[in-house]
Design a protein around this motif. Structure first.
Motif, short mmCIF file in Angstrom:
data_model
loop_
_atom_site.label_atom_id
_atom_site.label_comp_id
_atom_site.label_asym_id
_atom_site.label_seq_id
_atom_site.Cartn_x
_atom_site.Cartn_y
_atom_site.Cartn_z
N ALA A 25 -7.37 -12.23 35.98
CA ALA A 25 -8.41 -11.28 35.57
C ALA A 25 -7.93 -10.40 34.42
O ALA A 25 -8.70 -10.14 33.48
N ALA A 26 -6.69 -9.97 34.47
CA ALA A 26 -6.15 -9.13 33.40
C ALA A 26 -6.09 -9.91 32.09
O ALA A 26 -6.36 -9.35 31.02
N HIS A 27 -5.76 -11.18 32.16
CA HIS A 27 -5.70 -12.00 30.95
C HIS A 27 -7.10 -12.17 30.35
O HIS A 27 -7.28 -12.06 29.13
N VAL A 32 1.72 -14.49 30.42
CA VAL A 32 0.99 -14.70 31.67
C VAL A 32 1.42 -16.02 32.32
O VAL A 32 1.57 -16.09 33.54
N GLY A 33 1.66 -17.05 31.52
CA GLY A 33 2.15 -18.31 32.06
C GLY A 33 3.48 -18.16 32.76
O GLY A 33 3.69 -18.71 33.85
N VAL A 34 4.37 -17.40 32.17
CA VAL A 34 5.67 -17.13 32.80
C VAL A 34 5.46 -16.30 34.08
O VAL A 34 6.13 -16.53 35.09
N ALA A 35 4.51 -15.38 34.05
CA ALA A 35 4.22 -14.58 35.24
C ALA A 35 3.75 -15.49 36.38
O ALA A 35 4.18 -15.33 37.53
N VAL A 70 -6.73 -18.62 28.40
CA VAL A 70 -6.43 -18.40 29.82
C VAL A 70 -6.00 -19.71 30.47
O VAL A 70 -5.03 -19.74 31.24
N ALA A 71 -6.71 -20.79 30.18
CA ALA A 71 -6.34 -22.10 30.75
C ALA A 71 -4.96 -22.54 30.28
O ALA A 71 -4.20 -23.15 31.04
N LEU A 72 -4.62 -22.24 29.03
CA LEU A 72 -3.28 -22.57 28.53
C LEU A 72 -2.21 -21.83 29.32
O LEU A 72 -1.18 -22.42 29.69
N ALA A 101 -9.43 -23.25 35.84
CA ALA A 101 -9.15 -21.95 35.21
C ALA A 101 -9.99 -21.79 33.96
O ALA A 101 -10.52 -20.70 33.69
N PHE A 102 -10.13 -22.85 33.18
CA PHE A 102 -10.96 -22.82 31.99
C PHE A 102 -12.41 -22.53 32.35
O PHE A 102 -13.05 -21.65 31.76
#
Length: 137
Positions: free
Chosen positions: A50-52, A16-19, A71-73, A116-117
């Motif tokens: 949301a997906a994450h 997700v981070g790369v996304a 998610v925050a990471l 985000a967290f």
């Protein structure tokens, strides 16, 4: 936590981070109709967010706090990638790294990961509460 479970959430956070990074880079390329492209980038990033949360909560069955941390990471990974890309672009055009970019390497992940967290914590807590109610009924 067993090793395979740990690897699963780490892979998800990296993916997700790369996304987020790819969305941030690709959606800045078009020069026409910038407002529409920015809106599309926000929407796609929101869907990834949301997906994450959904994946962490329903598939991995993580607690709201763990979900929010993971998610925050992912958000921080995307932000640091964008800061690095901006720093590399600046280096290619000016042949020196401005101190502001070094500050961005710390601030961008923090500025994006903290909200985000908090958002993921609230969302995961609400999902947990709704799930508990559904189990009782």
């Amino acid at each position: 936590m067993d090793e395979s479970r740990r690897q699963t959430w780490i892979r998800a956070a990296l993916l997700v981070g790369v996304a987020y990074f790819v969305i941030g880079r690709v959606f800045t390329v078009p020069t026409g109709n910038l407002r529409l492209w920015r809106l599309a980038a926000w929407m796609l990033s929101g869907l990834a967010y949301a997906a994450h949360i959904w994946y962490e909560h329903f598939r991995l069955r993580d607690s709201p706090r763990s979900t929010a941390l993971h998610v925050a990471l992912a958000v921080a990974i995307g932000a640091i990638g964008l800061a690095l890309a901006g720093m590399m672009h600046s280096l290619s055009t000016t042949s020196s790294i401005r101190p502001a970019w070094l500050l961005a390497l710390v601030l961008w992940p923090a500025i994006t990961a903290i909200p985000a967290f908090l958002g993921a914590l609230v969302a995961a807590a609400v999902l947990s509460r709704l799930q508990q109610r559904a189990d009782v009924e």
